[in-house]
Scaffold this motif. Structure first.
Motif, PDB file in Angstrom:
ATOM      1  N   UNK A  66       0.854  -1.183   0.000  1.00  0.00           N
ATOM      2  CA  UNK A  66       0.000   0.000   0.000  1.00  0.00           C
ATOM      3  C   UNK A  66       0.890   1.232   0.000  1.00  0.00           C
ATOM      4  N   UNK A  67       0.650   2.137  -0.953  1.00  0.00           N
ATOM      5  CA  UNK A  67       1.416   3.383  -0.999  1.00  0.00           C
ATOM      6  C   UNK A  67       1.185   4.173   0.281  1.00  0.00           C
ATOM      7  N   UNK A  68       2.265   4.742   0.822  1.00  0.00           N
ATOM      8  CA  UNK A  68       2.118   5.592   2.005  1.00  0.00           C
ATOM      9  C   UNK A  68       2.203   7.069   1.638  1.00  0.00           C
ATOM     10  N   UNK A  69       2.688   7.359   0.439  1.00  0.00           N
ATOM     11  CA  UNK A  69       2.695   8.709  -0.117  1.00  0.00           C
ATOM     12  C   UNK A  69       2.391   8.550  -1.603  1.00  0.00           C
ATOM     13  N   UNK A  70       1.481   9.364  -2.131  1.00  0.00           N
ATOM     14  CA  UNK A  70       1.182   9.243  -3.554  1.00  0.00           C
ATOM     15  C   UNK A  70       0.485  10.500  -4.047  1.00  0.00           C
ATOM     16  N   UNK A  71       0.623  10.785  -5.358  1.00  0.00           N
ATOM     17  CA  UNK A  71      -0.087  11.914  -5.956  1.00  0.00           C
ATOM     18  C   UNK A  71      -1.591  11.638  -5.969  1.00  0.00           C
ATOM     19  N   UNK A  72      -2.369  12.706  -5.911  1.00  0.00           N
ATOM     20  CA  UNK A  72      -3.818  12.550  -5.904  1.00  0.00           C
ATOM     21  C   UNK A  72      -4.446  12.649  -7.280  1.00  0.00           C
ATOM     22  N   UNK A  73      -3.653  13.025  -8.288  1.00  0.00           N
ATOM     23  CA  UNK A  73      -4.210  13.109  -9.635  1.00  0.00           C
ATOM     24  C   UNK A  73      -3.192  12.620 -10.666  1.00  0.00           C
ATOM     25  N   UNK A  74      -3.700  12.285 -11.824  1.00  0.00           N
ATOM     26  CA  UNK A  74      -2.873  11.715 -12.896  1.00  0.00           C
ATOM     27  C   UNK A  74      -1.801  12.688 -13.376  1.00  0.00           C
ATOM     28  N   UNK A  75      -2.145  13.954 -13.504  1.00  0.00           N
ATOM     29  CA  UNK A  75      -1.181  14.942 -14.006  1.00  0.00           C
ATOM     30  C   UNK A  75       0.034  15.044 -13.083  1.00  0.00           C
TER      31      UNK A  75
END
Length: 98
Positions: free
Chosen positions: A59-68
């Motif tokens: 499970x990602x613990x940090x990740x972008x919230x949008x595709x761009x």
């Protein structure tokens, strides 16, 4: 959001899909470590920091919230990876004493 710094650490194991580990700084005030550059079935990709769940999934613990944003981070990390890789290859090929 501005990516103000990217650091790449090349992983030098020929049989390993993990090619590098990156850290990036956002707006000179927030750092994200353990971003992985992985050689997958369809080429290089960037994996966000993750942890293994008790069920065995990651499970990602940090990740972008949008595709761009994800695409921008991927583009910048892979560009820096290719730059560092080219520089390290160039140093390895220079004759000794020059």
């Amino acid at each position: 959001m501005k990516i103000s710094d990217i650091r790449i650490r090349i992983v030098k194991k020929d049989d390993n899909k993990l090619k590098a580990v990156a850290s990036l700084t956002i707006d000179d005030c927030f750092a994200v470590h353990d971003i992985k550059v992985i050689d997958g079935n369809q080429g290089l990709f960037v994996a966000m920091p993750s942890r293994k769940t008790p069920e065995g999934n990651f499970k990602d613990i940090v990740h972008p919230l949008d595709t761009a944003t994800r695409e921008e981070i991927t583009k910048l990390v892979l560009a820096e990876y290719n730059k560092v890789l080219a520089e390290s290859d160039g140093q390895a090929q220079e004759p000794a004493g020059e």
